[in-house]
Structures are given as structure tokens and as C-alpha cells.
Design a protein around this motif. Sequence first.
Motif, PDB file in Angstrom:
ATOM      1  N   ARG A 164      32.181  -1.844  72.485  1.00 14.06           N
ATOM      2  CA  ARG A 164      31.060  -1.286  71.747  1.00 14.06           C
ATOM      3  C   ARG A 164      29.963  -2.340  71.667  1.00 14.06           C
ATOM      4  O   ARG A 164      30.166  -3.476  72.044  1.00 14.06           O
ATOM      5  CB  ARG A 164      31.566  -0.903  70.340  1.00 14.06           C
ATOM      6  CG  ARG A 164      30.791   0.153  69.635  1.00 14.06           C
ATOM      7  CD  ARG A 164      31.007   1.540  70.241  1.00 14.06           C
ATOM      8  NE  ARG A 164      30.275   2.527  69.439  1.00 14.06           N
ATOM      9  CZ  ARG A 164      28.962   2.699  69.500  1.00 14.06           C
ATOM     10  NH1 ARG A 164      28.241   1.988  70.331  1.00 14.06           N
ATOM     11  NH2 ARG A 164      28.375   3.584  68.715  1.00 14.06           N
ATOM     12  N   LYS A 165      28.821  -1.919  71.130  1.00 12.73           N
ATOM     13  CA  LYS A 165      27.722  -2.870  70.968  1.00 12.73           C
ATOM     14  C   LYS A 165      28.134  -4.059  70.092  1.00 12.73           C
ATOM     15  O   LYS A 165      29.046  -3.952  69.264  1.00 12.73           O
ATOM     16  CB  LYS A 165      26.538  -2.170  70.333  1.00 12.73           C
ATOM     17  CG  LYS A 165      26.862  -1.559  68.963  1.00 12.73           C
ATOM     18  CD  LYS A 165      25.581  -1.256  68.246  1.00 12.73           C
ATOM     19  CE  LYS A 165      25.557   0.044  67.524  1.00 12.73           C
ATOM     20  NZ  LYS A 165      24.290   0.304  66.860  1.00 12.73           N
ATOM     21  N   PHE A 166      27.422  -5.162  70.244  1.00  8.92           N
ATOM     22  CA  PHE A 166      27.835  -6.360  69.529  1.00  8.92           C
ATOM     23  C   PHE A 166      26.620  -7.133  69.035  1.00  8.92           C
ATOM     24  O   PHE A 166      25.769  -7.540  69.805  1.00  8.92           O
ATOM     25  CB  PHE A 166      28.673  -7.250  70.458  1.00  8.92           C
ATOM     26  CG  PHE A 166      29.552  -8.185  69.690  1.00  8.92           C
ATOM     27  CD1 PHE A 166      30.844  -7.806  69.354  1.00  8.92           C
ATOM     28  CD2 PHE A 166      29.085  -9.418  69.277  1.00  8.92           C
ATOM     29  CE1 PHE A 166      31.653  -8.652  68.619  1.00  8.92           C
ATOM     30  CE2 PHE A 166      29.891 -10.268  68.538  1.00  8.92           C
ATOM     31  CZ  PHE A 166      31.174  -9.883  68.215  1.00  8.92           C
ATOM     32  N   ALA A 249      35.695   1.511  67.710  1.00  9.34           N
ATOM     33  CA  ALA A 249      35.661   0.494  68.754  1.00  9.34           C
ATOM     34  C   ALA A 249      34.982  -0.802  68.316  1.00  9.34           C
ATOM     35  O   ALA A 249      35.092  -1.816  68.996  1.00  9.34           O
ATOM     36  CB  ALA A 249      34.971   1.046  69.995  1.00  9.34           C
ATOM     37  N   ARG A 250      34.313  -0.783  67.168  1.00  9.78           N
ATOM     38  CA  ARG A 250      33.616  -2.008  66.745  1.00  9.78           C
ATOM     39  C   ARG A 250      34.622  -3.075  66.332  1.00  9.78           C
ATOM     40  O   ARG A 250      35.738  -2.774  65.922  1.00  9.78           O
ATOM     41  CB  ARG A 250      32.673  -1.702  65.564  1.00  9.78           C
ATOM     42  CG  ARG A 250      31.565  -0.701  65.865  1.00  9.78           C
ATOM     43  CD  ARG A 250      30.431  -1.251  66.704  1.00  9.78           C
ATOM     44  NE  ARG A 250      29.675  -2.307  66.060  1.00  9.78           N
ATOM     45  CZ  ARG A 250      28.599  -2.118  65.296  1.00  9.78           C
ATOM     46  NH1 ARG A 250      28.153  -0.894  65.061  1.00  9.78           N
ATOM     47  NH2 ARG A 250      27.977  -3.140  64.763  1.00  9.78           N
ATOM     48  N   ILE A 251      34.172  -4.320  66.364  1.00  6.92           N
ATOM     49  CA  ILE A 251      35.077  -5.432  66.052  1.00  6.92           C
ATOM     50  C   ILE A 251      35.572  -5.337  64.606  1.00  6.92           C
ATOM     51  O   ILE A 251      36.663  -5.781  64.277  1.00  6.92           O
ATOM     52  CB  ILE A 251      34.401  -6.804  66.335  1.00  6.92           C
ATOM     53  CG1 ILE A 251      35.461  -7.915  66.395  1.00  6.92           C
ATOM     54  CG2 ILE A 251      33.327  -7.117  65.318  1.00  6.92           C
ATOM     55  CD1 ILE A 251      34.916  -9.263  66.845  1.00  6.92           C
ATOM     56  N   ALA A 461      23.450   4.717  60.691  1.00  6.53           N
ATOM     57  CA  ALA A 461      22.932   3.721  59.743  1.00  6.53           C
ATOM     58  C   ALA A 461      21.866   2.785  60.304  1.00  6.53           C
ATOM     59  O   ALA A 461      21.746   1.649  59.880  1.00  6.53           O
ATOM     60  CB  ALA A 461      24.076   2.900  59.152  1.00  6.53           C
ATOM     61  N   CYS A 462      21.079   3.276  61.253  1.00  2.00           N
ATOM     62  CA  CYS A 462      19.994   2.440  61.782  1.00  2.00           C
ATOM     63  C   CYS A 462      19.025   2.044  60.680  1.00  2.00           C
ATOM     64  O   CYS A 462      18.354   1.028  60.776  1.00  2.00           O
ATOM     65  CB  CYS A 462      19.232   3.172  62.877  1.00  2.00           C
ATOM     66  SG  CYS A 462      20.284   3.649  64.242  1.00  2.00           S
ATOM     67  N   GLY A 463      18.923   2.851  59.632  1.00  2.00           N
ATOM     68  CA  GLY A 463      18.025   2.535  58.530  1.00  2.00           C
ATOM     69  C   GLY A 463      18.704   1.744  57.421  1.00  2.00           C
ATOM     70  O   GLY A 463      18.151   1.633  56.325  1.00  2.00           O
TER      71      GLY A 463
HETATM   72  C1  HEM Z   1      16.682   6.503  69.869  1.00  2.00           C
HETATM   73  C2  HEM Z   1      16.839   5.971  68.699  1.00  2.00           C
HETATM   74  C3  HEM Z   1      18.153   5.361  68.298  1.00  2.00           C
HETATM   75  C4  HEM Z   1      19.412   5.663  68.692  1.00  2.00           C
HETATM   76  C5  HEM Z   1      19.868   6.713  69.680  1.00  2.00           C
HETATM   77  C6  HEM Z   1      20.303   4.775  67.973  1.00  2.00           C
HETATM   78  C7  HEM Z   1      21.678   4.771  68.099  1.00  2.00           C
HETATM   79  C8  HEM Z   1      22.507   4.132  67.238  1.00  2.00           C
HETATM   80  C9  HEM Z   1      23.909   4.326  67.150  1.00  2.00           C
HETATM   81  C10 HEM Z   1      24.718   5.270  68.000  1.00  2.00           C
HETATM   82  C11 HEM Z   1      24.360   3.519  66.172  1.00  2.00           C
HETATM   83  C12 HEM Z   1      25.790   3.435  65.666  1.00  2.00           C
HETATM   84  C13 HEM Z   1      26.521   2.338  66.198  1.00  2.00           C
HETATM   85  C14 HEM Z   1      27.790   2.134  65.460  1.00  2.00           C
HETATM   86  O1  HEM Z   1      27.748   1.536  64.392  1.00  2.00           O
HETATM   87  O2  HEM Z   1      28.832   2.525  65.959  1.00  2.00           O
HETATM   88  C15 HEM Z   1      23.255   2.791  65.677  1.00  2.00           C
HETATM   89  C16 HEM Z   1      23.333   1.830  64.689  1.00  2.00           C
HETATM   90  C17 HEM Z   1      22.270   1.045  64.319  1.00  2.00           C
HETATM   91  N1  HEM Z   1      21.004   1.078  64.840  1.00  2.00           N
HETATM   92 FE1  HEM Z   1      20.272   2.523  66.014  1.00  2.00          FE
HETATM   93  N2  HEM Z   1      19.565   3.976  67.191  1.00  2.00           N
HETATM   94  C18 HEM Z   1      18.253   4.296  67.368  1.00  2.00           C
HETATM   95  C19 HEM Z   1      17.168   3.717  66.764  1.00  2.00           C
HETATM   96  C20 HEM Z   1      17.274   2.632  65.966  1.00  2.00           C
HETATM   97  C21 HEM Z   1      16.165   2.096  65.263  1.00  2.00           C
HETATM   98  C22 HEM Z   1      14.733   2.605  65.318  1.00  2.00           C
HETATM   99  C23 HEM Z   1      16.647   1.056  64.582  1.00  2.00           C
HETATM  100  C24 HEM Z   1      15.879   0.213  63.622  1.00  2.00           C
HETATM  101  C25 HEM Z   1      14.951   0.744  62.810  1.00  2.00           C
HETATM  102  C26 HEM Z   1      18.046   0.921  64.865  1.00  2.00           C
HETATM  103  C27 HEM Z   1      18.896  -0.044  64.358  1.00  2.00           C
HETATM  104  C28 HEM Z   1      20.244   0.154  64.194  1.00  2.00           C
HETATM  105  C29 HEM Z   1      21.064  -0.551  63.251  1.00  2.00           C
HETATM  106  C30 HEM Z   1      20.624  -1.691  62.360  1.00  2.00           C
HETATM  107  C31 HEM Z   1      22.342   0.016  63.323  1.00  2.00           C
HETATM  108  C32 HEM Z   1      23.548  -0.347  62.484  1.00  2.00           C
HETATM  109  C33 HEM Z   1      24.364  -1.313  63.184  1.00  2.00           C
HETATM  110  C34 HEM Z   1      25.674  -1.619  62.522  1.00  2.00           C
HETATM  111  O3  HEM Z   1      26.435  -0.740  62.175  1.00  2.00           O
HETATM  112  O4  HEM Z   1      25.976  -2.804  62.401  1.00  2.00           O
HETATM  113  N3  HEM Z   1      18.397   1.910  65.704  1.00  2.00           N
HETATM  114  N4  HEM Z   1      22.128   3.179  66.334  1.00  2.00           N
END
Ligand code: HEM
Lengths: 565, 177
Positions: A164-166, A249-251, A461-463
Motif C-alpha cells: 500500500r502507499k507509504f 494492507a497499511r503498515i 480521510a484525505c481531509g
Molecule cells: C482524486 C483525489 C483523491 C483520491 C482518489 C484520493 C485517494 C485516497 C485514498 C484511496 C486514500 C486512503 C488510503 C488509505 O488510508 O488506505 C487516501 C488517503 C489520504 N489522502 Fe487522498 N485522495 C485524493 C485527494 C487527496 C487530497 C486532495 C488530499 C489532500 C487535501 C489527500 C490526502 C490524503 C491523506 C492525508 C490521506 C490519509 C492518509 C492516511 O491514512 O495516513 N488526498 N486518499
Amino acid sequence: MYRYDQYDHLIVKERVAQYRDQVRRRLADELTEEEFLPLRLQNGLYMQRHAYMLRIAVPYGMLSSPQVRMFAHIARKYDRGYGHLTTRQNIQFNWINLEQSPDILAELATVEMHAIQTSGNCIRNTTSDELAGVAADEIIDPRPYAEMIREWSTFHPEFAFLPRKFKIAISGAEQDRAATAVHDIGLHVVKNAEGEVGFRVLVGGGMGRTPIIGSVIREFLPWQHALTYLEAILRVYNQHGRRDNKYKARIKILVKALSAEEFARQVEAEWLDIKDGPATLTAEELQRIAQYFTPPPYETLPATDAGFEGQKTDNKGFANWLKRNVKAHKVSGYAAVILSVKKTGVPPGDITAAQLDFVADLADQYSFGEVRVTHEQNLVLADVKISELFTVWQAVKAQGLATPNIGLLTDIICCPGGDFCSLANAKSIPIAQAIAEKFDNLDFQHDIGDIELNISGCINACGHHHVGNIGILGVDKDGSEWYQVSIGGAQGNNTSIGKIIGPSFSAQQMPVVIERLLNVYVQQRTEEELFIDTVQRLGIAPFKEFVYASPIPTGYTHGEDACVY
Amino acid sequence: MLVSTNIIKNREVVADDWSVLRLNEGDSADSVSIPAGKVIVPFSVWNARRAQLLERAEVGVWLGSDAQADVVKDDLAHFSLVAVDFPKFTDGRGYSIAYNLRTRLGYNGELRAIGDVLRDQLFYMQRVGFNAFAVRADKDINDALKGLTDFSEKYQTSWDEKTPLFRRVQRQAVSQD
Ligand code: HEM
Ligand code: SF4
């Protein structure tokens, strides 16, 4: 600020060529979409709801003015005239077409930029403190370490297809401004009893579906071992992280399943094999990189300035802005200015090409040509002379970037949500806007004081909704959009995950829900207590009780007119 | 029946006369029939049929992506080649297996990537120690060969490069002006 040498230039140039050919092969159908997907993601290209979105890396949030101007240029030439600052200190463009994406990367390369590893299951762009190098509470500048991690992680051959992403975040100040506890790896620069520099290593934090605060697996790692230790962590994760279920899948899931102690033991065993090997960092390398982060040519200035003191007393607007948007600096006579990209009526973090050009010029004129991106989706001019603050304020105000709301209710962190993102369960931008409109009154906001309100359009939780003092999460109920509210989350030194207060609300109810939460706070707070302190003291019960005590109008529609209350 | 196919080996497209034995549903390691000639058997078959396989002049073994390199630690001397399977090109465990085979276990023979092996992964695969690639049959192998030379520099160490860039060269920023 870090400058590329011939090697960095070469690697980025070769990446552009590689990607250009990948796009060509995709368009010629030599690559299927399934095969192309991870390749374009590792170049920051997402397919969104309407178009492709390109996420450009801003390593640890640092930008030069030519780079900011390049964003303006990209916004005009390839997008619809604006970009979006993200919680990962990056910038995104929402209206990109695939055919042009290699040209954008080629243009970015001319100003030492790229979109490498801004997405995909690899080590992402490392984030850091937006006040690094200038913060009054800094122990050690984390940027040289962040840069060493950038280089090490760029195209790391073993870790490009992780489970998964890291994400790695690094902080070197007393106050953690990099949300290190909710990253896959969080590094705190610390000094031991002998005054040697090292890292406290946290692993397994993250938000998403299963929010978890990272565990300390090593209290002190001498800095020379940073890369070999990271390699050991990644190798254990690459081999043992779950791959059967994307959501597990995350760490953080691995660390939880094994326990932090067992995970740490495996890492230490792995590390023994490579410890002290050639990847061990050297004082020469630290020095080479640190020279890019030496202080700019500051003037010797008094701590304050008579003109400035006068402007402050004469002008309430200026004073308000100083109070919220200007931060203490470690050099006498200077301050760090936060440009609020949170004006009511504009989606949080959205910035136009004209504003980007303006910020670049301003940085050249008043802040040594540097700009930073914060993980709250704002910008920073880190080195402004106190005597020039008034002039800067007036200029910034004219561009709509001086809303004195940093850290206040309307400084909302908000993901793109349903307006752009194809994963969204609900819209987030209109919720942020409705709340901002309702509480636009700055006196009220200043009275409420520091509060974090974070909105995500889905569980990803991107926000950062989990760590918002008030967190709003878009959920889907029978195909319509609803919002779940949590309180008590916090980022920084006392990171905590918010607790859900009860059943979810409709979009129209949200401003009233926030109003009721604030009501409880205003009635119950002791003097000097912030919203988060009151929640921590009282728990969620009184908030929950009051919010649900009487029905909140849901709003209804009359033909074209939407009536809210 | 053996069909000779092409693989990439030591950066060249060459004919190859090894076959890969895969267990189908219902096959068991104990009883599956092992074809004659040069064959790369799954590790489970090697384990179950060691004595029989040791009689062959040349034998290869392949590891699944869920294996640890350590399982072949004591047997490495018997293999003419070791292969690592990529069930999906997005499954990156094989990279760590290869790295460990090369560095930790000191394996020096042919290390072959099999399975979902595609052009855009080859650069990384060679860096962790693969020197042979059975590119997926529906892809153009001459095209895939180009994937080995995508980059001419790298920052970090791996099997192919023992010295990180910062120790290898004198580095200094160059002016863009
Ligand atoms: C097309 C737009 C976006 C998509 C498809 C997307 C997709 C995702 C997905 C699938 C995750 C979940 C990952 C996981 O925790 O398993 C995630 C988490 C996250 N994304 Fe996005 N994202 C998008 C836009 C953004 C934007 C605009 C930001 C910042 C404003 C952002 C920042 C983050 C952050 C901080 C997490 C949380 C990471 C964590 O759990 O540690 N993403 N995103
Ligand atoms: S939280 Fe969900 S809706 Fe918002 S940007 Fe992330 S994936 Fe999209």
C-alpha cells in the motif's frame, strides 16, 4: 532551499522520457489500462470524476518563486486557471488531459520539479514542518534529513510495489506541526543526553478506515542510521504486510497484528544486517545538503519597529491578522507570515494562477524568494521583516489571501470530495462553504479561538477528519449524502482520534450542528480553555446531548429554490 | 514436450530451454509428474522430491511471492537457477526475496523473474538482483529489453549498486541560469 545537481536533473529528465513513452504505449494500446494504472499513479496522475488530476510533489513543502510561477503557468495552460493545495503539502491540478501530461512534467523539470511518487503503492513525498528553519521552537532543522529521505526513496527499486502507499513525516521542533503520529513512519528529531542528534521513530500511524496513532519503536536512532533503519522497516513491511485485502494492507495493520514490540524486534533483526553498511549517512553528506538550508542573508534588526507598533495600534484589521496569521521567528526583526487560502466563498486550498504569480512576486520582494505549503492547505512566507508586515498585509489583502483566520473555525481542512473525487461518498466543499458562511463573523471566530475543523468526503480521510477537533465525514446512506460528526480529535504533540457523537446529518443540518457544538463549548468552557480542552475535560456526552436534544430542520426544496431552515 | 522460448538474460534476448512446472488444481507436490529435461520446479516439489531431483544434472527451483528467501538457504548449491514468481506485477514481495537471495544468502547463479513480468518493472528487478527475465508471453520481448535502461543513475544502494550516489560522486548544485 535544495538545488538540483546534474544527477537530480538527469534522473528527473529520464523519468519524463520514461513516462512519455508509457503514455505513448498506453495510447497505442500496447499497455492495458490495468497495466498503465500503477505507472501513472507513480507519476501522480489520477482519474477523477470529470478529468485527470495531476498531483505535483512539493518536497517537504518547500518552493522557490520560479516554481510557484510554474504552477501559475500550468494552471493557465493546461488547467482551468487554478490549483489545489493538499494536506500532503503538494499541489493538484484537476482538469488535466492525459496526452498533455508528459509535457507538463517536462515543463516542471525545468524548475526542478516533478510528480514522482505522489501516488501509488510506493514511498510518497516526505512531509515536514512548514516552519522548518525559522520556528522559534525548533530543535534541529529537519529539512536536510527530509531531503536525504527524498533521494533515498526516489525510485527505490525494492519498494515501488509495496502492499500500500507509504508516507513518512519528519519534525524537528518542540511542537509537532507535521502530524507525525498519523503517518506510516513519523520521525522526531531529538537530542540525547550527550547532545547528539537522532530520531525518535514512530511506526504504524495513519487515518483512513482504521485510524491509528503511531507507536514508538525506537526512542533514539543516531541520525547516521536513518536510511538503513528506514530500509529495514520497509523490508519487513514489504514482505509481511497484508496483500489480500487493500483495507488491511497499511503498515499500521501489520504493526497492530504483531504488536509494536514484535514489529520492532523484526526491524532490529533486519537492520543488524545493513547497519553500518555503505548506506550509512556521513557527516560530509549531511553538510552538503545542509548548506542548501543555511539561513538566508538576514539583516541585523531590532526585535520590533516603531512604525510597525504604530500600525498595529492604529489598525484593528492589521492587528487581527498579526494575531492569527503571523508567527514568531527565531531571528530578531523577522516573522513568518501565513497566507490564508481559506477565504469564505472559495474552496479551501484552491488558488488561482493570478494569486500564484502574486505570491511568487511577493516572495521575491519580501521573503528571499521562498514559499512553503502547509498541511492545513495554506501558504507561508517564512522570512518577512517586521517593518514590512504592514505593506505585505495590504498587498495580500488585495489578493484575498489575508483572511485573519489561521487556526480558527473557518481555516477548514477539506478534501475535494464529491465535486471532483470519484471515491467520495459525499461532497465536502459545499459543507465547508456553508459552515464558513455561517460563521463568517470574525469577532465570533476570535472569541472561539483555536479550533480545527476537518472535512473528508469519505473514509479515506484525505481531509484529516479523524484528527480534527471537529471532524466531518461524508457517508452514503441509501444513495444519499450524509455527514457523520466526531469531536475530540487533535493533531500535534497530543494527537488523538475523534469520537463520533451519534447518527449522521444531512448537508443542510451541518451549520446548525456546528453551532450547537460551539454553544456547548461557550457555555461550559472555563476561562482560557480551548474547544478541544473542554471536550477532553467533559467528554462527548454533553455535546451529544445538546446536538440531538431537538430536531434540526433538514431543509427542503421548492422548485429551484433551496430553503435551508 | 519442450518449447524453446525467448527470455532476457544478461541484457540480451536469448533462446531458453528451461520449462517451468506449475501445480494445477488437484496436483500435489508428492505426485505431480515432473517433465524430463531442464525444469524449474516449485519449491514445494523440491522439498517433497528432493532425492529424486538431486539425481538430475540440472535443476531449477522457483519461489512464490509469499516465500522467504531463507527457505532455500541450505540448498542453493544444488540449483542451476533460482526463479521468483510474480503472480501480479503489482506484487512487490519478489523484490525483497531477490535482494535477500543475493545479499544475505550470497546466491550468485542465475536469478530469473517469472510470471507477470513486464517492461516497466525490469529496471527495478535488475537492481535487486535479477539477471534473467521471462517476459510475459503476450508482450514484445525486444520492447521489454528497453526497460532495462530507463535510468542511467540511481540515488540509493541495492544489489546492483553497493555505493550510494552520495559516496560515489562529488555532488554540487549546478546553476540553471
Ligand atoms: C482524486 C483525489 C483523491 C483520491 C482518489 C484520493 C485517494 C485516497 C485514498 C484511496 C486514500 C486512503 C488510503 C488509505 O488510508 O488506505 C487516501 C488517503 C489520504 N489522502 Fe487522498 N485522495 C485524493 C485527494 C487527496 C487530497 C486532495 C488530499 C489532500 C487535501 C489527500 C490526502 C490524503 C491523506 C492525508 C490521506 C490519509 C492518509 C492516511 O491514512 O495516513 N488526498 N486518499
Ligand atoms: S477523503 Fe475520500 S472523497 Fe475526499 S479526496 Fe479522499 S478519497 Fe476523495
